[in-house]
Design a protein around this motif. Structure first.
Motif: not given
Length: 179
Positions: A154, A158-159, A162, A164-166, A169
């Motif tokens: 995942h 983090w964050p 991450n 799912e979100e980034h 990056q």
């Protein structure tokens, strides 16, 4: 014909030894854990390295769960890697990019790295990787394999990293470690 790799993670061994644990060979005699492993067919060892692990090498993962981390700072990795190489075994170095275990539930950013921007984190990942590998190389100990990140299903760090979100990056952070 290529030789099969039979590996084991011995990241805890030196910490357990410091606590008085001993290893026995198949005859029941006290022996070095690496020698015992080699006798059983192991030819490679995985070691992990953290950024700034707690001095006592213990992590309070959850309220009810304390984890032994092993001596996984650069000096601890060097000492164990020297033992691995003395047994003529291969070793893989696993960069956790955390102050403790990085796994599918916990990909905590090292405390010293928090608050940094994406590019700053990329520089820190690259710098930490380069620093650890350089430290080992200066002492004539080089890993046979390097793992950038640990259990990164995942993402990592983090964050910021991450998946799912980034996701972009995350790719930049991984590339920084590989470069």
């Amino acid at each position: 014909m290529k030789k099969m790799i039979y590996g084991v993670d011995l990241g805890w061994a030196s910490q357990l030894e410091s606590m008085g644990y001993q290893w026995l060979d198949e005859r029941g005699k006290e022996a070095d854990i690496l020698a015992v492993s080699k006798e059983l067919g192991v030819n490679a060892v995985r070691l992990r390295v953290f950024v700034n692990p707690p001095e006592d090498a213990v992590w309070q993962k959850r309220k009810e769960e304390r984890c032994l981390l092993g001596f996984c700072d650069r000096e601890g990795v060097l000492a164990m890697a020297e033992r691995v190489k003395a047994q003529e075994m291969k070793f893989m170095l696993d960069f956790h990019y955390s102050d403790h275990f990085a796994d599918p539930e916990f990909q905590d950013m090292p405390a010293a790295w928090s608050g940094g921007s994406g590019q700053e984190l990329e520089r820190k990942v690259a710098g930490h990787t380069r620093e650890i590998l350089g430290f080992l190389k200066e002492r004539d100990i080089c890993p046979d394999w390097v793992q950038v990140g640990n259990e990164i299903n995942h993402g990592m760090l983090w964050p910021a990293g991450n998946l799912e979100e980034h996701p972009e990056q995350l790719v930049r952070l991984l590339n920084a470690g590989y470069e």
